[in-house]
Design a protein around this motif. Structure first.
Motif, short mmCIF file in Angstrom:
data_model
loop_
_atom_site.label_atom_id
_atom_site.label_comp_id
_atom_site.label_asym_id
_atom_site.label_seq_id
_atom_site.Cartn_x
_atom_site.Cartn_y
_atom_site.Cartn_z
N PRO A 97 0.64 -1.12 0.23
CA PRO A 97 0.05 0.00 -0.03
C PRO A 97 0.83 1.26 -0.06
N ARG A 98 0.26 2.27 -0.61
CA ARG A 98 0.82 3.56 -0.43
C ARG A 98 1.22 4.12 0.82
N GLU A 99 2.16 4.80 1.05
CA GLU A 99 2.47 5.39 2.25
C GLU A 99 1.48 6.44 2.64
N HIS A 100 0.75 6.48 3.85
CA HIS A 100 0.03 7.39 4.15
C HIS A 100 0.03 7.73 5.76
N THR A 101 -0.53 8.87 6.16
CA THR A 101 -0.55 9.11 7.73
C THR A 101 -1.74 9.25 8.22
N GLY A 102 -2.17 8.29 9.26
CA GLY A 102 -3.32 8.31 9.99
C GLY A 102 -3.50 9.53 10.87
N ARG A 103 -4.50 9.98 10.80
CA ARG A 103 -4.96 11.15 11.72
C ARG A 103 -4.94 10.91 13.16
N VAL B 3 2.07 6.52 10.73
CA VAL B 3 2.38 6.21 9.62
C VAL B 3 1.87 4.78 9.04
N ARG B 4 1.37 4.57 7.77
CA ARG B 4 1.07 3.23 7.42
C ARG B 4 1.48 3.06 5.99
N GLY B 5 1.86 1.81 5.61
CA GLY B 5 2.13 1.52 4.27
C GLY B 5 3.48 1.51 4.10
#
Length: 103
Positions: free
Chosen positions: A74-80, A97-99
């Motif tokens: 999965p693309r790197e993305h930040t959870g709030r 941070v996920r992915g």
């Protein structure tokens, strides 16, 4: 006691004798009723067997093209940041941070 059948010697008939007499008098109705019940039970069992065959035949579909491909990360993305309720009260969960691959 006109409603209670009695045997030849004047005593009330037993339950077994009463059932035998009813079966003898209503033989055709008993045969028809038994046949109907047998057909209904057989159709229920056939329906259940067909349903079971459909479930067993429902194997996962393997696409030959997808088998050779690797899974994409999965693309790197930040959870709030958010809050969640726990047994001990409200807990704040910070951003994360996920992915990202751990390797």
């Amino acid at each position: 006691m006109p409603n209670h059948p009695s045997s030849e010697d004047g005593e009330p008939a037993s339950a077994a004798e009463t059932v035998k007499n009813l079966l003898r008098k209503n033989k055709e109705k008993v045969i028809i009723g038994g046949s109907v019940v047998l057909v209904v039970v057989a159709s229920v069992f056939i329906g259940l067997a067909k349903e079971r065959d459909v479930i067993e035949d429902n194997e996962p579909f393997l696409d030959p093209v997808a088998v050779d491909q690797k899974r994409q990360s999965p693309r790197e993305h930040t959870g709030r940041e958010y809050q969640r309720r726990a047994r001990d009260g409200i807990i704040s969960v910070g951003p994360y941070v996920r992915g990202v691959s751990a390797a």
